[in-house]
Design a protein around this motif. Structure first.
Motif, short mmCIF file in Angstrom:
data_model
loop_
_atom_site.label_atom_id
_atom_site.label_comp_id
_atom_site.label_asym_id
_atom_site.label_seq_id
_atom_site.Cartn_x
_atom_site.Cartn_y
_atom_site.Cartn_z
N LEU A 1 28.25 53.66 33.64
CA LEU A 1 29.39 53.16 34.40
C LEU A 1 29.88 51.89 33.73
O LEU A 1 29.09 51.00 33.39
CB LEU A 1 28.99 52.87 35.85
CG LEU A 1 30.10 52.39 36.78
CD1 LEU A 1 31.13 53.50 36.98
CD2 LEU A 1 29.53 51.97 38.13
N ASN A 2 31.20 51.81 33.53
CA ASN A 2 31.82 50.65 32.89
C ASN A 2 32.85 50.05 33.81
O ASN A 2 33.53 50.77 34.56
CB ASN A 2 32.47 51.06 31.57
CG ASN A 2 31.49 51.67 30.60
OD1 ASN A 2 30.80 50.98 29.87
ND2 ASN A 2 31.42 53.00 30.61
N VAL A 3 32.98 48.74 33.77
CA VAL A 3 33.95 48.04 34.60
C VAL A 3 34.65 47.00 33.74
O VAL A 3 34.03 46.37 32.87
CB VAL A 3 33.27 47.38 35.82
CG1 VAL A 3 32.18 46.41 35.38
CG2 VAL A 3 34.29 46.67 36.70
N ASN A 4 35.94 46.85 33.93
CA ASN A 4 36.68 45.81 33.22
C ASN A 4 37.85 45.35 34.07
O ASN A 4 38.35 46.10 34.93
CB ASN A 4 37.18 46.32 31.86
CG ASN A 4 38.34 47.27 32.00
OD1 ASN A 4 39.50 46.87 32.05
ND2 ASN A 4 38.04 48.57 32.03
N ARG A 5 38.24 44.12 33.85
CA ARG A 5 39.38 43.57 34.56
C ARG A 5 40.13 42.62 33.64
O ARG A 5 39.52 41.77 33.00
CB ARG A 5 38.96 42.83 35.83
CG ARG A 5 40.16 42.27 36.61
CD ARG A 5 39.80 41.75 37.96
NE ARG A 5 40.99 41.33 38.70
CZ ARG A 5 40.98 40.86 39.94
NH1 ARG A 5 39.82 40.77 40.58
NH2 ARG A 5 42.09 40.50 40.52
N ILE A 6 41.44 42.81 33.55
CA ILE A 6 42.28 41.98 32.70
C ILE A 6 42.97 40.92 33.53
O ILE A 6 43.66 41.22 34.49
CB ILE A 6 43.32 42.84 31.96
CG1 ILE A 6 42.62 43.82 31.01
CG2 ILE A 6 44.29 41.96 31.17
CD1 ILE A 6 43.56 44.73 30.26
N VAL A 7 42.73 39.67 33.17
CA VAL A 7 43.39 38.53 33.78
C VAL A 7 43.98 37.73 32.62
O VAL A 7 43.30 36.90 32.03
CB VAL A 7 42.41 37.66 34.61
CG1 VAL A 7 43.15 36.54 35.32
CG2 VAL A 7 41.65 38.52 35.61
N ASP A 8 45.24 38.02 32.28
CA ASP A 8 45.85 37.42 31.09
C ASP A 8 45.58 35.93 31.02
O ASP A 8 45.75 35.21 32.01
CB ASP A 8 47.37 37.65 31.11
CG ASP A 8 47.75 39.05 30.65
OD1 ASP A 8 46.95 39.66 29.93
OD2 ASP A 8 48.84 39.52 31.02
N PRO A 9 45.14 35.47 29.84
CA PRO A 9 44.96 36.20 28.58
C PRO A 9 43.51 36.60 28.32
O PRO A 9 43.08 36.68 27.18
CB PRO A 9 45.41 35.15 27.55
CG PRO A 9 44.92 33.86 28.13
CD PRO A 9 45.05 34.01 29.64
N VAL A 10 42.73 36.82 29.40
CA VAL A 10 41.30 37.15 29.26
C VAL A 10 41.02 38.49 29.91
O VAL A 10 41.61 38.83 30.94
CB VAL A 10 40.42 36.06 29.91
CG1 VAL A 10 38.95 36.44 29.86
CG2 VAL A 10 40.64 34.72 29.21
#
Length: 336
Positions: free
Chosen positions: A205-214
């Motif tokens: 299971l993979n999780v990711n979240r984009i919070v510009d610019p990170v």
């Protein structure tokens, strides 16, 4: 009178034929708004979110899905080095009779072609084809092998629609086929192993979240392997007939940071813990190996060459004795 007007008419005609930027040079300097427009992102440059998604794809293929009916092909080049020093001793009744330091080194270059196909918008199938060149220098002999590695078949499924205001989840599964040269069938002095020797199944299971610019990302996986049976490998005075690898768990975490519309950096940590393997010999002896722990710290740099092409370079540093000392990787998407 008409001859005196001719130079003025010629000058007016030439001015109309000049390029726009040449005409502007005769006027007042560009305003601050014009300067901001010149420095702003141009059409086709993409945005930081797109760059971060491509960077996550290069860091771990399990973070990006493609649309139904589309396909992507990428090429990975990886070099790893393992160096060890072992102390070999031998004791007799009279005491120590042998003391020697044995150096072991291994250089591995892996060329991998990966192909992804969008079965559905939230389901992607994947196949990887590695070609491995391995040189090993151990006590008594050295050798070079160039063969096919273990082919992998996988799938990635995104149960929920990706949204910017929440983490994105991706479930993964991978089947590894023992197509490479098995370490349990290699005869000493005849070459190096380029595969695991057993088939395996992994789920994660993979999780990711984009919070510009990170972009923040993490992963967790479990792997189980089939036993290697019907072996006949001579190990000293005994013959190995069966190997049952232990299960393993892996996890990782990290972040990607977009420095600009064309440059991004990544930092990640990955660790894998594998239970000991059970070895069975022809004389009935059964032995279990020790648990192994591998951990790597990875640093990466991504360069956006075009709206469709981002090249990623990574360097990995081993943190445990069971890890490669050094790993260098290059990821390049192939567009057709």
């Amino acid at each position: 009178m008409k001859l005196r007007m001719l130079p003025a008419l010629l000058a007016s005609t030439l001015l109309l034929q000049l390029p726009a930027h040449a005409q502007q040079s005769t006027t007042a300097p560009a305003s601050a708004d014009a300067a901001r427009d010149a420095l702003a992102k141009k059409e086709g440059e993409g945005d930081q979110s797109a760059l971060l998604k491509e960077t996550l794809t290069a860091v771990d293929k399990q973070y990006s899905l493609i649309r139904q009916g589309q396909y992507q092909v990428s090429y990975d080049l990886n070099y790893s080095y393992i160096g060890q020093e072992k102390i070999v001793t031998d004791y007799s009744i009279a005491g120590l009779t042998l003391f020697e330091i044995e150096n072991t080194s291994s250089h591995t270059i892996t060329n991998t072609l990966s192909a992804d196909y969008g079965v559905r918008n939230n389901l992607t199938a994947n196949v990887t084809l590695p070609v491995i060149s391995r040189y090993s220098d151990v006590r008594g002999h050295s050798g070079l092998s160039n063969t096919l590695g273990d082919i992998s078949l996988g799938a990635r499924w995104q149960p929920l629609e990706a949204r910017r205001d929440r983490p994105n989840l991706t479930a993964t599964t991978t089947v590894r086929l023992p197509t490479g040269r098995s370490p349990f069938k290699v005869v000493a002095g005849s070459g190096q192993a380029t595969g695991s020797g057993v088939g395996s199944l992994s789920a994660g299971l993979n999780v990711n979240r984009i919070v510009d610019p990170v972009a923040l990302f993490g992963s967790f996986s479990v792997t189980g392997s089939l036993p290697a049976k019907h072996l006949w490998q001579v190990n000293g005075t005994r013959v190995l007939t069966k190997v049952q690898p232990g299960p393993s768990v892996g996890f990782g975490m990290g972040f990607a940071y977009a420095l600009s519309y064309g440059i991004s950096t990544t930092m990640s940590f990955q660790q894998s813990i594998a239970a000991g393997s059970k070895l069975t010999f022809a004389d009935g002896l059964k032995v279990k190996t020790n648990m192994q722990t591998s951990a790597m710290l990875n640093l990466g740099l991504g360069y956006r060459m075009s709206p469709k092409t981002t090249v990623n370079l990574s360097v990995g540093i081993g943190l445990t004795s069971d890890s490669p000392n050094l790993s260098v990787g290059l990821n390049l998407p192939l567009a057709f």
